[in-house]
Design an enzyme around this catalytic site. Structure first.
Site, PDB file in Angstrom:
ATOM      1  N   ARG A   1       7.380  -4.413 -14.608  1.00 31.60           N
ATOM      2  CA  ARG A   1       5.926  -4.421 -14.627  1.00 31.60           C
ATOM      3  C   ARG A   1       5.439  -4.422 -16.078  1.00 31.60           C
ATOM      4  O   ARG A   1       6.178  -4.095 -17.010  1.00 31.60           O
ATOM      5  CB  ARG A   1       5.366  -3.186 -13.891  1.00 31.60           C
ATOM      6  CG  ARG A   1       5.770  -3.062 -12.435  1.00 31.60           C
ATOM      7  CD  ARG A   1       5.185  -4.144 -11.572  1.00 31.60           C
ATOM      8  NE  ARG A   1       5.508  -3.974 -10.154  1.00 31.60           N
ATOM      9  CZ  ARG A   1       6.531  -4.571  -9.547  1.00 31.60           C
ATOM     10  NH1 ARG A   1       7.347  -5.362 -10.234  1.00 31.60           N
ATOM     11  NH2 ARG A   1       6.755  -4.377  -8.259  1.00 31.60           N
TER      12      ARG A   1
ATOM     13  N   LEU B   1     -15.758  -1.430 -10.810  1.00 32.04           N
ATOM     14  CA  LEU B   1     -14.426  -0.826 -10.734  1.00 32.04           C
ATOM     15  C   LEU B   1     -14.101  -0.283  -9.351  1.00 32.04           C
ATOM     16  O   LEU B   1     -12.932  -0.105  -9.020  1.00 32.04           O
ATOM     17  CB  LEU B   1     -14.308   0.331 -11.741  1.00 32.04           C
ATOM     18  CG  LEU B   1     -14.483   0.020 -13.224  1.00 32.04           C
ATOM     19  CD1 LEU B   1     -14.434   1.319 -14.038  1.00 32.04           C
ATOM     20  CD2 LEU B   1     -13.419  -0.939 -13.711  1.00 32.04           C
TER      21      LEU B   1
ATOM     22  N   THR C   1      -7.121   1.149  -3.882  1.00 33.94           N
ATOM     23  CA  THR C   1      -5.890   0.635  -4.463  1.00 33.94           C
ATOM     24  C   THR C   1      -4.706   1.073  -3.617  1.00 33.94           C
ATOM     25  O   THR C   1      -4.819   1.935  -2.752  1.00 33.94           O
ATOM     26  CB  THR C   1      -5.707   1.155  -5.898  1.00 33.94           C
ATOM     27  OG1 THR C   1      -5.653   2.597  -5.870  1.00 33.94           O
ATOM     28  CG2 THR C   1      -6.866   0.727  -6.784  1.00 33.94           C
TER      29      THR C   1
ATOM     30  N   GLY D   1     -17.538   3.121  -9.205  1.00 32.93           N
ATOM     31  CA  GLY D   1     -16.257   3.796  -9.381  1.00 32.93           C
ATOM     32  C   GLY D   1     -16.122   4.418 -10.761  1.00 32.93           C
ATOM     33  O   GLY D   1     -15.012   4.660 -11.240  1.00 32.93           O
TER      34      GLY D   1
ATOM     35  N   ILE E   1     -10.224   4.872 -14.990  1.00 31.52           N
ATOM     36  CA  ILE E   1     -10.693   3.877 -15.959  1.00 31.52           C
ATOM     37  C   ILE E   1     -12.171   4.095 -16.256  1.00 31.52           C
ATOM     38  O   ILE E   1     -12.612   4.002 -17.402  1.00 31.52           O
ATOM     39  CB  ILE E   1     -10.447   2.453 -15.426  1.00 31.52           C
ATOM     40  CG1 ILE E   1      -8.941   2.200 -15.267  1.00 31.52           C
ATOM     41  CG2 ILE E   1     -11.060   1.419 -16.362  1.00 31.52           C
ATOM     42  CD1 ILE E   1      -8.614   0.875 -14.588  1.00 31.52           C
ATOM     43  N   GLY E   2     -12.933   4.405 -15.215  1.00 26.44           N
ATOM     44  CA  GLY E   2     -14.369   4.577 -15.378  1.00 26.44           C
ATOM     45  C   GLY E   2     -14.737   5.650 -16.377  1.00 26.44           C
ATOM     46  O   GLY E   2     -15.591   5.446 -17.247  1.00 26.44           O
TER      47      GLY E   2
ATOM     48  N   TYR F   1      -4.111  -5.688  -0.073  1.00 30.24           N
ATOM     49  CA  TYR F   1      -4.822  -5.293  -1.296  1.00 30.24           C
ATOM     50  C   TYR F   1      -5.040  -6.487  -2.207  1.00 30.24           C
ATOM     51  O   TYR F   1      -6.159  -6.739  -2.679  1.00 30.24           O
ATOM     52  CB  TYR F   1      -4.029  -4.207  -2.036  1.00 30.24           C
ATOM     53  CG  TYR F   1      -4.520  -3.960  -3.442  1.00 30.24           C
ATOM     54  CD1 TYR F   1      -5.743  -3.348  -3.671  1.00 30.24           C
ATOM     55  CD2 TYR F   1      -3.764  -4.351  -4.542  1.00 30.24           C
ATOM     56  CE1 TYR F   1      -6.208  -3.136  -4.971  1.00 30.24           C
ATOM     57  CE2 TYR F   1      -4.211  -4.138  -5.834  1.00 30.24           C
ATOM     58  CZ  TYR F   1      -5.428  -3.541  -6.042  1.00 30.24           C
ATOM     59  OH  TYR F   1      -5.882  -3.339  -7.324  1.00 30.24           O
TER      60      TYR F   1
ATOM     61  N   ASP G   1     -21.201   5.926  -1.364  1.00 29.81           N
ATOM     62  CA  ASP G   1     -20.179   4.919  -1.121  1.00 29.81           C
ATOM     63  C   ASP G   1     -20.688   3.557  -1.571  1.00 29.81           C
ATOM     64  O   ASP G   1     -21.857   3.219  -1.373  1.00 29.81           O
ATOM     65  CB  ASP G   1     -19.848   4.883   0.379  1.00 29.81           C
ATOM     66  CG  ASP G   1     -18.562   4.133   0.668  1.00 29.81           C
ATOM     67  OD1 ASP G   1     -18.534   2.903   0.493  1.00 29.81           O
ATOM     68  OD2 ASP G   1     -17.574   4.780   1.084  1.00 29.81           O
ATOM     69  N   VAL G   2     -19.804   2.754  -2.143  1.00 33.02           N
ATOM     70  CA  VAL G   2     -20.197   1.438  -2.635  1.00 33.02           C
ATOM     71  C   VAL G   2     -20.601   0.508  -1.491  1.00 33.02           C
ATOM     72  O   VAL G   2     -21.220  -0.529  -1.704  1.00 33.02           O
ATOM     73  CB  VAL G   2     -19.052   0.832  -3.483  1.00 33.02           C
ATOM     74  CG1 VAL G   2     -17.889   0.390  -2.597  1.00 33.02           C
ATOM     75  CG2 VAL G   2     -19.547  -0.316  -4.343  1.00 33.02           C
TER      76      VAL G   2
END
Length: 376
Positions: free
Chosen positions: A255, A81, A85, A11, A16-17, A187, A61-62
């Site tokens: 949050r 990662l 989500t 990812g 983030i990656g 999730y 694809d992972v």
């Protein structure tokens, strides 16, 4: 980073990656990315031009075992990662979320268990969602962990959890890693499954592991096109379009918003610090901010004309409060969040205004949830 010079980031083309790649490349590390460029997350189907020659990209694809075997060859560390989500979407794409999150992680570990490898460390990007509701204090019973709010409670607008022992009012406090996991969504359940898989397999295979439970990550570069996740992105698009800004419940749900630069810091510390091995760590700012407050901050940042509207609507699977206790990551990894929410929001808003104006997908996503009776 002791003995770890070549890193696989699953990812790694995501929000983030990419931030992690830029930071690690400056330090001279070799980077390989495995990413399928999911259209829901990626507007463009390629890496930024300044990264193309800096990393090795495997576009796959992972869940693809052959691709995983290729990606793991010759690397010393893995930052995992890749994930689907979105709390609400997970509640009706159950098999898909399980496959991408849980099963793909099992596949990665299965490759390591059955073939020679050079992996010394795996860092897993997990989520604060595994806690369900966060920690609370009851005047009578002290630290308590209420269960998920029921559909009946939400329907009657009983937003705040109560003490599970006496039913009294309780106050949210920082949630420690020792809190009893209580996933309230599919999730969250898949993220918790990932944690167990990584922890157990890492121990049996002699691979150092570190599990990082991210709070709400934000910053320049995040997806502005995914209507199922990232309230800052969703809100910013509607503000720029002069649309209403619907706030669920009473707007006081809170949050912990953590800037992506601090998340990158935490990942790098987990990779290079032996004290991280076998550990699970919260990654956040350690401060709660209400959704209504963050929405008003965004309206101000974009000079918006329409103020947020508290709707009293709700989504099944959402939590009321959760913010991170950072005691453990501070003491073991010497982590300290550096970006204030004010500075981070200013940077985010400035970046958003430099981007093309996305289509708004919130209404369509919410209609899907209503159709499935998962939203009021």
């Amino acid at each position: 980073m002791k003995h770890i010079m070549n890193i696989l980031i699953t990812g790694g083309a995501g929000f983030i990656g990419q931030n992690l790649v830029y930071s690690l490349r400056k330090q001279g590390f070799g980077i390989r990315i495995l990413d399928n460029f999911s259209p829901q997350i990626h507007v463009t189907q390629s890496l930024p031009a300044d990264l193309v020659d800096q990393v090795e990209l495997i576009r796959a694809d992972v869940r693809d075992r052959d691709a995983l075997e290729q990606a793991l060859a010759g690397v010393d560390g893995v930052v995992h990662l890749a994930t689907e989500t979105g709390t609400a979407q997970s509640m009706y794409q159950i098999a898909h979320y399980n496959n991408v999150n849980s099963q793909a992680t099992a596949q990665l570990l299965d490759v390591l268990a059955n073939a020679p490898h050079s992996i010394k460390k795996i860092v897993l990007a997990s989520s604060r969602s595994i806690y369900g509701e966060g920690a609370y204090n009851c005047e009578t019973h002290g630290l308590v962990y209420p269960g998920a709010r029921s559909a009946a409670q939400l329907k009657s607008h009983q937003w705040d959890p109560v003490c599970p022992q006496c039913g009294a009012s309780i106050v949210a406090v920082p949630t420690p890693e020792a809190a009893r996991p209580s996933p309230a969504s599919i999730y969250a359940a898949t993220k918790y499954a990932q944690e167990d898989l990584i922890r157990i397999a890492g121990d049996s295979l002699g691979i150092g592991t570190a599990i990082l439970r991210f709070q709400n990550v934000y910053g320049a570069g995040q997806s502005l096109n995914n209507p199922y996740t990232g309230i800052l992105s969703i809100f910013s698009t509607r503000i720029r379009r002069g649309m209403s800004l619907p706030i669920f419940e009473d707007g006081q749900e809170s949050r912990d918003f953590v800037h992506v630069s601090d998340v990158v810091q935490a990942i790098e510390l987990a990779l290079q610090t032996d004290a991280a091995n076998g550990g699970t760590f919260n990654v956040g700012a350690g401060e709660p901010t209400s959704v209504l407050e963050i929405a008003n901050m965004l309206v101000d940042a974009f000079d918006g004309k329409v103020r947020p509207e508290v709707t009293g609507q709700y989504r099944l699977g959402d939590i009321r409060h959760c913010y991170a206790d950072l005691t453990q990551i501070r003491s073991k990894l010497r982590f300290e969040p550096k970006m204030s929410l004010k500075s981070g929001m200013e940077e985010f808003a400035s970046w958003v205004l430099s981007q093309p104006l996305p289509e708004d997908g919130l209404d369509k996503a919410n209609e899907e949830l209503k159709k499935r009776k998962m939203m009021s």
